[in-house]
Design a protein around this motif. Sequence first.
Motif, PDB file in Angstrom:
ATOM      1  N   SER A  51      69.424  15.588 105.762  1.00 56.16           N
ATOM      2  CA  SER A  51      68.540  14.889 106.706  1.00 56.16           C
ATOM      3  C   SER A  51      67.927  13.628 106.103  1.00 56.16           C
ATOM      4  N   LEU A  52      68.070  13.444 104.802  1.00 58.98           N
ATOM      5  CA  LEU A  52      67.454  12.300 104.128  1.00 58.98           C
ATOM      6  C   LEU A  52      68.343  11.064 104.252  1.00 58.98           C
ATOM      7  N   PRO A  53      67.738   9.880 104.215  1.00 58.03           N
ATOM      8  CA  PRO A  53      68.552   8.655 104.264  1.00 58.03           C
ATOM      9  C   PRO A  53      69.343   8.485 102.979  1.00 58.03           C
ATOM     10  N   VAL A  54      70.370   7.662 103.035  1.00 57.93           N
ATOM     11  CA  VAL A  54      71.177   7.345 101.859  1.00 57.93           C
ATOM     12  C   VAL A  54      70.835   5.922 101.421  1.00 57.93           C
ATOM     13  N   PRO A  55      70.446   5.695 100.163  1.00 56.47           N
ATOM     14  CA  PRO A  55      70.419   6.710  99.109  1.00 56.47           C
ATOM     15  C   PRO A  55      69.158   7.561  99.166  1.00 56.47           C
ATOM     16  N   SER A  56      69.264   8.764  98.671  1.00 55.63           N
ATOM     17  CA  SER A  56      68.118   9.639  98.450  1.00 55.63           C
ATOM     18  C   SER A  56      68.147  10.078  97.003  1.00 55.63           C
ATOM     19  N   TRP A  57      67.012  10.558  96.526  1.00 56.26           N
ATOM     20  CA  TRP A  57      66.924  10.929  95.107  1.00 56.26           C
ATOM     21  C   TRP A  57      66.335  12.329  94.914  1.00 56.26           C
ATOM     22  N   ARG A  58      66.189  13.077  96.000  1.00 61.64           N
ATOM     23  CA  ARG A  58      65.443  14.335  95.907  1.00 61.64           C
ATOM     24  C   ARG A  58      66.104  15.347  94.986  1.00 61.64           C
ATOM     25  N   ALA A  59      67.391  15.573  95.130  1.00 59.18           N
ATOM     26  CA  ALA A  59      68.058  16.570  94.285  1.00 59.18           C
ATOM     27  C   ALA A  59      68.043  16.137  92.823  1.00 59.18           C
ATOM     28  N   ARG A  60      68.249  14.846  92.578  1.00 62.63           N
ATOM     29  CA  ARG A  60      68.258  14.352  91.202  1.00 62.63           C
ATOM     30  C   ARG A  60      66.867  14.401  90.579  1.00 62.63           C
ATOM     31  N   CYS A  61      65.850  14.156  91.385  1.00 60.77           N
ATOM     32  CA  CYS A  61      64.486  14.279  90.891  1.00 60.77           C
ATOM     33  C   CYS A  61      64.182  15.720  90.485  1.00 60.77           C
ATOM     34  N   LEU A  62      64.553  16.671  91.341  1.00 60.46           N
ATOM     35  CA  LEU A  62      64.303  18.075  91.025  1.00 60.46           C
ATOM     36  C   LEU A  62      65.091  18.523  89.805  1.00 60.46           C
ATOM     37  N   GLN A  63      66.279  17.977  89.630  1.00 60.09           N
ATOM     38  CA  GLN A  63      67.063  18.293  88.442  1.00 60.09           C
ATOM     39  C   GLN A  63      66.341  17.812  87.187  1.00 60.09           C
ATOM     40  N   GLN A  64      65.780  16.622  87.238  1.00 60.58           N
ATOM     41  CA  GLN A  64      65.037  16.087  86.099  1.00 60.58           C
ATOM     42  C   GLN A  64      63.784  16.918  85.822  1.00 60.58           C
ATOM     43  N   LEU A  65      63.064  17.282  86.870  1.00 64.11           N
ATOM     44  CA  LEU A  65      61.858  18.087  86.696  1.00 64.11           C
ATOM     45  C   LEU A  65      62.184  19.453  86.117  1.00 64.11           C
ATOM     46  N   GLY A  66      63.274  20.047  86.591  1.00 59.91           N
ATOM     47  CA  GLY A  66      63.640  21.381  86.126  1.00 59.91           C
ATOM     48  C   GLY A  66      64.040  21.433  84.674  1.00 59.91           C
ATOM     49  N   ALA A  67      64.390  20.277  84.088  1.00 55.36           N
ATOM     50  CA  ALA A  67      64.820  20.235  82.689  1.00 55.36           C
ATOM     51  C   ALA A  67      63.654  20.146  81.718  1.00 55.36           C
ATOM     52  N   LEU A  68      62.437  19.966  82.229  1.00 61.11           N
ATOM     53  CA  LEU A  68      61.276  19.756  81.353  1.00 61.11           C
ATOM     54  C   LEU A  68      60.512  21.057  81.115  1.00 61.11           C
ATOM     55  N   PRO A  69      60.411  21.505  79.859  1.00 61.15           N
ATOM     56  CA  PRO A  69      59.615  22.709  79.575  1.00 61.15           C
ATOM     57  C   PRO A  69      58.170  22.577  80.046  1.00 61.15           C
ATOM     58  N   SER A  70      57.614  21.380  79.981  1.00 62.16           N
ATOM     59  CA  SER A  70      56.226  21.177  80.368  1.00 62.16           C
ATOM     60  C   SER A  70      55.991  21.373  81.862  1.00 62.16           C
TER      61      SER A  70
END
Length: 221
Positions: free
Chosen positions: A101-120
């Motif tokens: 449903s998001l416009p292209v480009p979107s960054w939501r999945a990539r943002c969550l991937q980056q957040l999920g990689a941080l122990p903090s």
Amino acid sequence: MGQHSEKAREILLDSAEELFATEGVDAVSNRRITEHAGSANHSAIKYHFGGREGLIVALLGRGRDDMTRRRAELLAHLPEQPSLADHIAPRILPWVEHLASLPVPSWRARCLQQLGALPSVRGLIADSVKNNPGLASAFEHGHPELDHVPENLLKARSGVLGGMVVGLCASHEASLERGEAKGNWQSVGYFLIDAATGLLAAPVTHKDDYITPPSDVAFAL
């Protein structure tokens, strides 16, 4: 919250989402986010979110209410004797449909991937999804296709799936931005349902002494 304030908040979230996705979370300052959002108020994140932690919590929760409603709708229409894939679909399709449903480009999945990689950030992730019962809980009462899988192994496999879903969706999102995507979000969703079904129901060929609790990811199935 006023309409203007809500709009300013969404612009800041969009800015943070893009910068975190493309440059990494730790590389982006709050000041950079506000400037990218076109705001001259370098205290905007503190004003709207209470600080960086509140911003991240808001990013983790984007679209969650809509996905929760969609999941409930899909669960309410399960067949009388649902297959394993039938159980998995409501955990994956709402997320993929949200990204579609998001416009292209979107960054939501990539943002969550980056957040999920941080122990903090893992503690924030755990808190943000604590009301999501998770995929493993869908089989608390058992499923014939999983009778051969021990409970601790099932939980470990369902934990692996969270990272798999986020990673593949992030890859597809990037391919869409480059104009190189093959297939659409719907095909991504059904590919993931098939892959998840196979992973959960895979044969158990060796004892699982090595298994540790799965690491937190920014999306809980």
